[in-house]
Design a protein around this motif. Sequence first.
Motif, mmCIF file in Angstrom:
data_model
loop_
_atom_site.group_PDB
_atom_site.id
_atom_site.type_symbol
_atom_site.label_atom_id
_atom_site.label_comp_id
_atom_site.label_asym_id
_atom_site.label_seq_id
_atom_site.Cartn_x
_atom_site.Cartn_y
_atom_site.Cartn_z
ATOM 1 N N THR A 55 0.837 -1.204 0.000
ATOM 2 C CA THR A 55 0.000 0.000 0.000
ATOM 3 C C THR A 55 0.867 1.247 0.000
ATOM 4 O O THR A 55 0.652 2.172 -0.791
ATOM 5 C CB THR A 55 -0.943 0.000 1.222
ATOM 6 O OG1 THR A 55 -1.822 -1.129 1.130
ATOM 7 C CG2 THR A 55 -1.748 1.281 1.316
ATOM 8 N N ARG A 57 3.980 1.494 -0.920
ATOM 9 C CA ARG A 57 4.708 1.560 -2.194
ATOM 10 C C ARG A 57 3.793 2.143 -3.273
ATOM 11 O O ARG A 57 4.209 2.984 -4.069
ATOM 12 C CB ARG A 57 5.186 0.170 -2.589
ATOM 13 C CG ARG A 57 6.052 0.160 -3.842
ATOM 14 C CD ARG A 57 6.599 -1.203 -4.136
ATOM 15 N NE ARG A 57 7.489 -1.641 -3.071
ATOM 16 C CZ ARG A 57 7.800 -2.898 -2.819
ATOM 17 N NH1 ARG A 57 7.299 -3.869 -3.559
ATOM 18 N NH2 ARG A 57 8.616 -3.211 -1.842
ATOM 19 N N GLY A 58 2.544 1.693 -3.304
ATOM 20 C CA GLY A 58 1.583 2.224 -4.270
ATOM 21 C C GLY A 58 1.345 3.712 -4.076
ATOM 22 O O GLY A 58 1.248 4.474 -5.046
ATOM 23 N N LYS A 59 1.264 4.144 -2.831
ATOM 24 C CA LYS A 59 1.088 5.574 -2.539
ATOM 25 C C LYS A 59 2.282 6.370 -3.052
ATOM 26 O O LYS A 59 2.106 7.448 -3.615
ATOM 27 C CB LYS A 59 0.906 5.813 -1.030
ATOM 28 C CG LYS A 59 -0.387 5.303 -0.449
ATOM 29 C CD LYS A 59 -1.603 6.020 -0.987
ATOM 30 C CE LYS A 59 -1.640 7.456 -0.516
ATOM 31 N NZ LYS A 59 -2.718 8.219 -1.162
ATOM 32 N N LEU A 63 -0.490 6.089 -6.846
ATOM 33 C CA LEU A 63 -1.728 5.369 -7.151
ATOM 34 C C LEU A 63 -2.809 5.732 -6.140
ATOM 35 O O LEU A 63 -2.514 6.078 -4.992
ATOM 36 C CB LEU A 63 -1.481 3.861 -7.129
ATOM 37 C CG LEU A 63 -0.387 3.328 -8.051
ATOM 38 C CD1 LEU A 63 -0.250 1.819 -7.878
ATOM 39 C CD2 LEU A 63 -0.668 3.681 -9.497
ATOM 40 N N GLU A 67 -6.977 1.820 -6.638
ATOM 41 C CA GLU A 67 -6.054 1.125 -7.534
ATOM 42 C C GLU A 67 -5.158 0.177 -6.743
ATOM 43 O O GLU A 67 -4.934 -0.967 -7.142
ATOM 44 C CB GLU A 67 -5.191 2.131 -8.310
ATOM 45 C CG GLU A 67 -5.943 2.911 -9.365
ATOM 46 C CD GLU A 67 -5.141 4.036 -9.958
ATOM 47 O OE1 GLU A 67 -5.345 4.333 -11.148
ATOM 48 O OE2 GLU A 67 -4.313 4.646 -9.246
ATOM 49 N N ILE A 68 -4.663 0.665 -5.615
ATOM 50 C CA ILE A 68 -3.796 -0.152 -4.768
ATOM 51 C C ILE A 68 -4.550 -1.383 -4.290
ATOM 52 O O ILE A 68 -4.055 -2.503 -4.371
ATOM 53 C CB ILE A 68 -3.266 0.665 -3.574
ATOM 54 C CG1 ILE A 68 -2.319 1.766 -4.061
ATOM 55 C CG2 ILE A 68 -2.573 -0.232 -2.555
ATOM 56 C CD1 ILE A 68 -1.984 2.815 -3.014
ATOM 57 N N ILE A 71 -4.996 -3.966 -7.021
ATOM 58 C CA ILE A 71 -3.758 -4.682 -7.333
ATOM 59 C C ILE A 71 -3.388 -5.652 -6.213
ATOM 60 O O ILE A 71 -3.064 -6.807 -6.453
ATOM 61 C CB ILE A 71 -2.619 -3.678 -7.605
ATOM 62 C CG1 ILE A 71 -2.896 -2.937 -8.918
ATOM 63 C CG2 ILE A 71 -1.264 -4.385 -7.662
ATOM 64 C CD1 ILE A 71 -2.058 -1.699 -9.121
ATOM 65 N N PHE A 88 -1.725 -4.523 -13.783
ATOM 66 C CA PHE A 88 -0.737 -3.702 -13.100
ATOM 67 C C PHE A 88 -0.011 -2.805 -14.102
ATOM 68 O O PHE A 88 0.200 -1.618 -13.854
ATOM 69 C CB PHE A 88 0.248 -4.591 -12.341
ATOM 70 C CG PHE A 88 1.164 -3.849 -11.417
ATOM 71 C CD1 PHE A 88 0.731 -2.791 -10.642
ATOM 72 C CD2 PHE A 88 2.485 -4.239 -11.302
ATOM 73 C CE1 PHE A 88 1.587 -2.113 -9.784
ATOM 74 C CE2 PHE A 88 3.357 -3.567 -10.452
ATOM 75 C CZ PHE A 88 2.906 -2.507 -9.689
ATOM 76 N N LEU A 92 0.204 1.216 -14.091
ATOM 77 C CA LEU A 92 1.501 1.897 -14.124
ATOM 78 C C LEU A 92 1.621 2.821 -15.331
ATOM 79 O O LEU A 92 2.135 3.946 -15.208
ATOM 80 C CB LEU A 92 2.640 0.876 -14.115
ATOM 81 C CG LEU A 92 2.835 0.100 -12.822
ATOM 82 C CD1 LEU A 92 3.909 -0.966 -12.998
ATOM 83 C CD2 LEU A 92 3.182 1.023 -11.666
ATOM 84 N N GLN A 95 -0.353 5.918 -14.665
ATOM 85 C CA GLN A 95 0.328 6.777 -13.698
ATOM 86 C C GLN A 95 1.538 7.456 -14.334
ATOM 87 O O GLN A 95 1.807 8.623 -14.088
ATOM 88 C CB GLN A 95 0.753 5.967 -12.458
ATOM 89 C CG GLN A 95 1.308 6.823 -11.343
ATOM 90 C CD GLN A 95 0.318 7.860 -10.838
ATOM 91 O OE1 GLN A 95 -0.887 7.766 -11.029
ATOM 92 N NE2 GLN A 95 0.824 8.885 -10.189
#
Length: 136
Positions: A55, A57-59, A63, A67-68, A71, A88, A92, A95
Amino acid sequence: MATTYTIAELAREFDVTARAIRFYEDQGLLSPSREGLGGRNRVYTPRDRTRLKLTLRGKRLGLTLSEIKSIVDMYETPKDTVAQIERFLTVLNHQRATLEQQRTDIEMSLAEITVHEEECRRLLAQDEPLKESDAA
């Protein structure tokens, strides 16, 4: 006995607030078990720790939480790895396009600022002889 974590331990490890972790729980990203009097103490498993790590890492990638979650949830049920990876990649790519547009916008703004700064300096340089002669 399986390794478990308290909310304070995870907050300290990942340098986030307990409030942020509770928010991610409210959003369905984490699902700790409850222990203690009235189930007041959250107990996080290695799975929760991994989901928190993903989570965050996605932030950092920019993202959204939905979206997080999409995934992270895909990786919980590895049925069709190709579809998961393609999803994914789509996220990406989206983004990347967003960030590249933001970079272009920032570069344009910085160029405009540079032009205005140069104009201000030019105007100030023109007025300097006047200020010196006024003082005499």
